[in-house]
Design a protein around this motif. Structure first.
Motif, mmCIF file in Angstrom:
data_model
loop_
_atom_site.group_PDB
_atom_site.id
_atom_site.type_symbol
_atom_site.label_atom_id
_atom_site.label_comp_id
_atom_site.label_asym_id
_atom_site.label_seq_id
_atom_site.Cartn_x
_atom_site.Cartn_y
_atom_site.Cartn_z
ATOM 1 N N VAL A 44 0.747 -1.193 0.209
ATOM 2 C CA VAL A 44 -0.084 -0.153 0.134
ATOM 3 C C VAL A 44 0.971 1.229 0.018
ATOM 4 O O VAL A 44 2.015 1.115 0.813
ATOM 5 C CB VAL A 44 -0.795 0.044 1.361
ATOM 6 N N GLY A 46 1.430 5.676 0.007
ATOM 7 C CA GLY A 46 0.665 6.925 0.167
ATOM 8 C C GLY A 46 1.047 8.082 -0.782
ATOM 9 O O GLY A 46 0.735 7.718 -1.974
ATOM 10 N N ASN A 47 1.858 8.826 -0.274
ATOM 11 C CA ASN A 47 2.256 9.838 -1.302
ATOM 12 C C ASN A 47 3.678 9.680 -1.795
ATOM 13 O O ASN A 47 4.508 10.585 -2.471
ATOM 14 C CB ASN A 47 2.140 11.361 -0.549
ATOM 15 N N LYS A 48 4.357 8.407 -1.740
ATOM 16 C CA LYS A 48 5.494 7.963 -2.251
ATOM 17 C C LYS A 48 6.596 8.780 -1.996
ATOM 18 O O LYS A 48 7.512 8.902 -2.717
ATOM 19 C CB LYS A 48 5.452 7.765 -3.852
ATOM 20 N N GLN A 49 6.634 9.460 -0.725
ATOM 21 C CA GLN A 49 7.753 10.054 -0.355
ATOM 22 C C GLN A 49 8.982 9.585 0.396
ATOM 23 O O GLN A 49 9.784 10.399 0.866
ATOM 24 C CB GLN A 49 7.324 11.519 0.277
ATOM 25 N N SER A 50 8.878 8.327 0.500
ATOM 26 C CA SER A 50 9.831 7.710 1.229
ATOM 27 C C SER A 50 10.999 7.645 0.408
ATOM 28 O O SER A 50 10.753 6.982 -0.974
ATOM 29 C CB SER A 50 9.392 6.359 1.953
ATOM 30 N N ASP A 107 8.368 17.833 9.411
ATOM 31 C CA ASP A 107 8.611 19.142 8.808
ATOM 32 C C ASP A 107 7.963 19.156 7.157
ATOM 33 O O ASP A 107 8.305 19.909 6.441
ATOM 34 C CB ASP A 107 10.323 19.264 8.287
ATOM 35 N N THR A 112 0.952 11.095 3.663
ATOM 36 C CA THR A 112 -0.221 10.547 4.159
ATOM 37 C C THR A 112 -0.228 9.970 5.709
ATOM 38 O O THR A 112 1.076 9.656 6.349
ATOM 39 C CB THR A 112 -0.808 9.154 3.506
ATOM 40 N N GLY A 115 1.496 6.332 5.600
ATOM 41 C CA GLY A 115 2.971 6.392 5.558
ATOM 42 C C GLY A 115 3.677 6.880 6.540
ATOM 43 O O GLY A 115 4.823 6.444 6.793
ATOM 44 N N THR A 121 7.355 8.340 11.677
ATOM 45 C CA THR A 121 7.521 9.859 11.421
ATOM 46 C C THR A 121 7.448 10.655 12.786
ATOM 47 O O THR A 121 6.689 10.247 13.658
ATOM 48 C CB THR A 121 6.584 10.242 10.249
ATOM 49 N N HIS A 122 8.284 11.378 12.708
ATOM 50 C CA HIS A 122 8.345 12.043 14.141
ATOM 51 C C HIS A 122 8.370 13.793 13.814
ATOM 52 O O HIS A 122 9.092 14.112 12.662
ATOM 53 C CB HIS A 122 9.722 11.784 15.053
ATOM 54 N N LEU A 168 -3.053 -0.334 7.605
ATOM 55 C CA LEU A 168 -3.839 0.604 8.660
ATOM 56 C C LEU A 168 -5.086 1.225 7.801
ATOM 57 O O LEU A 168 -4.856 1.657 6.934
ATOM 58 C CB LEU A 168 -2.836 1.780 9.119
ATOM 59 N N ARG A 336 17.077 17.135 16.060
ATOM 60 C CA ARG A 336 15.799 17.099 16.622
ATOM 61 C C ARG A 336 15.976 16.058 17.721
ATOM 62 O O ARG A 336 16.485 15.164 17.796
ATOM 63 C CB ARG A 336 14.445 16.744 15.676
ATOM 64 N N HIS A 387 16.257 5.857 10.274
ATOM 65 C CA HIS A 387 14.978 6.087 10.050
ATOM 66 C C HIS A 387 14.487 5.303 9.024
ATOM 67 O O HIS A 387 14.814 5.142 7.844
ATOM 68 C CB HIS A 387 14.769 7.722 9.527
#
Ligand SMILES: Cc1cc2nc3c(=O)[nH]c(=O)nc-3n(C[C@H](O)[C@H](O)[C@H](O)COP(=O)(O)OP(=O)(O)OC[C@H]3O[C@@H](n4cnc5c(N)ncnc54)[C@H](O)[C@@H]3O)c2cc1C
Length: 437
Positions: A44, A46-50, A107, A112, A115, A121-122, A168, A336, A387
């Motif tokens: 699955v 989401g926005n393919k940003q990984s 940031d 999504t 994702g 993600t933090h 999820l 961070r 990460h």
């Protein structure tokens, strides 16, 4: 439901491509269940940003972005329930309209929720986004629905689970009352900011340091909760500061051929964009989350215990400042702070943690970016964790050394997904499983 056959999936920055047999766009839980139940291999996305290869690479793909409704609110409990394909920016707007917030934000607002949660993600000065889950529901490999509440022990396994325990479906977030931050930003020498981290974490509600490699400087951002009506002296700097990403893109254009030029580019970027101070106020979202991205980039990020950070930082700095190696690093390295939790695959499992980002502003040449290799070597040596959504080479044998619950997670994964339905080639290697991909 919308369906496409025999196409090519391409990640956000075009670094990853995979062919697929069927791609579904879904809008109901029932559709999600049916597809998961009837597929042999499925991912699955989401926005393919990984940057890591975790979102595709299976015959069947589900684009979760159209499964994106706000389902309900509880005003008395300050909770919101959403479908997992909702974009973070839309979720935050819905929450802020209620006068609430999630007090630790990444940031980026285009990702999504599915994702973001799957990959740990933090933000900073708080917990992983997944720590604000109150209840959620997953579609397991057999298509059944599993409801999990924060009180269930299983929640600690599911909170950060790379999409390998199930998909999820819906999630309820526990929110807090919105607050206003008074943000102050400005440069400091490494000798000043490094020893002040703990003191600042106690003193301020928000702390983030954009470290500027090859300049001996960090750009320190602090935030304090204030009465929203309080008048502050607002100083946003010159409108020219808006062009930082464009200027970086130009200055770093040939650094894959001449890596040493990075050191010069960083000094120029420091002078042009990080040498002044700023002061402003707003909600956590308004004041700290980047709302637009002009350029593509490739990311790595490593995390280490708060206590170990100064030693690791000094070692990293020594290594990258040696002109004999090619580990010149683009600005900024985002530092961070994430407070400890109990989530099995969290970077902050039972330990307050510092996260350190590493960016290559040339996404296409990221494979030869020496800095990714150096940072991984140093952090792994000291027990650091990568990460999940970003670039790293470590696999099962290294990860089992740094994650106390790694083997428990693997056992649970195998129990819930005995046919390795949710594993793509990258994840198969990561977990050291044998499967026919
Ligand atoms: C510019 C930029 C800034 C970033 N800033 C931060 C930051 O501040 N902090 C931080 O921690 N990270 C940050 N990230 C990383 C980002 O949060 C992750 O890459 C996130 O996963 C991206 O979300 P996505 O919707 O694009 O997910 P995708 O990349 O599409 O998917 C990521 C993973 O989630 C799985 N997945 C997606 N939906 C579901 C679902 N419903 N159920 C189960 N699994 C699912 C996918 O299979 C995949 O394994 C940043 C990334 C970029 C590119």
């Amino acid at each position: 439901m919308n369906q496409n056959n025999n196409g090519t999936w391409v990640s956000w920055n075009e670094n990853l491509t995979h062919n697929y047999k069927t791609l579904y766009k879904i809008s109901s839980e029932k559709e999600l269940q049916d597809i998961v139940r009837n597929s042999e291999k499925i991912r699955v996305f989401g926005n393919k940003q990984s940057s890591s290869d975790i979102a595709s690479g299976a015959a069947t793909l589900i684009d979760i972005k159209s499964y994106n409704q706000v389902l309900s609110y509880s005003d008395s409990e300050k909770t919101i329930t959403v479908q997992s394909g909702i974009i973070l920016g839309d979720l935050i707007e819905a929450i802020e309209a209620k006068g609430w917030c999630i007090p630790c934000l990444p940031d980026i607002n285009t990702i999504t929720i599915g994702g973001a949660l799957a990959t740990g993600t933090h933000g900073t000065s708080g917990k992983l986004l997944s720590e604000y889950i109150k209840n959620c529901s997953y579609i397991l490999a057999d298509g059944s629905i599993k409801e999990i509440s924060a009180k269930d022990q299983l929640m600690d396994a599911f909170k950060v689970s790379l999409g390998v325990l199930g998909v999820l479906s819906t999630v309820t977030f526990q929110c807090e009352s919105i607050y206003t931050l008074h943000i102050k930003e400005g440069p400091e020498n490494d000798k000043e900011w490094l020893p002040k981290i703990k003191e600042r974490l106690k003193k301020h509600d928000f702390l983030r340091i954009l470290w500027l490699p090859h300049t001996n400087k960090g750009y320190v951002i602090t935030g304090d909760k204030i009465n929203p009506e309080l008048k502050i002296k607002e100083e946003l700097g010159s409108p020219f500061l808006r062009h930082r990403r464009k200027a970086s893109k130009i200055l770093y254009k040939y650094t894959h051929i001449f890596p040493w030029f990075t050191a010069i580019a960083n000094k120029l970027l420091y002078k042009g964009f990080f040498s002044g101070t700023k002061e402003h106020k707003g909600s956590l979202y308004q004041a700290t989350v980047t709302k637009s991205r002009g350029s593509t980039l490739e990311l790595a990020e490593w995390t280490i215990g708060l206590e170990e950070f100064p030693k690791v930082f000094e070692e990293l700095k020594t290594v990258i400042n040696k002109w004999s190696n090619k580990s010149f690093i683009h600005i900024p390295m985002d530092i961070r702070f994430v407070y400890k939790d109990n989530s099995w695959l969290s970077y902050a499992y039972k330990k307050d943690t510092v996260t350190m980002g590493c960016v290559s502003r040339n996404a296409a040449s990221a494979d030869s970016y020496e800095a990714f290799k150096s940072i991984e070597k140093i952090f792994l040596k000291h027990g650091g964790k990568p990460h999940w959504a970003k670039r790293f080479k470590a696999k099962d044998s290294e990860l089992s050394n740094v994650y106390e619950k790694w083997d428990d997670f693997k056992l649970l994964r195998k129990k819930l997904d005995p046919t390795n339905k949710f594993l793509n080639p990258y994840l198969t290697e990561l977990f050291n499983e044998k499967t026919n991909n």
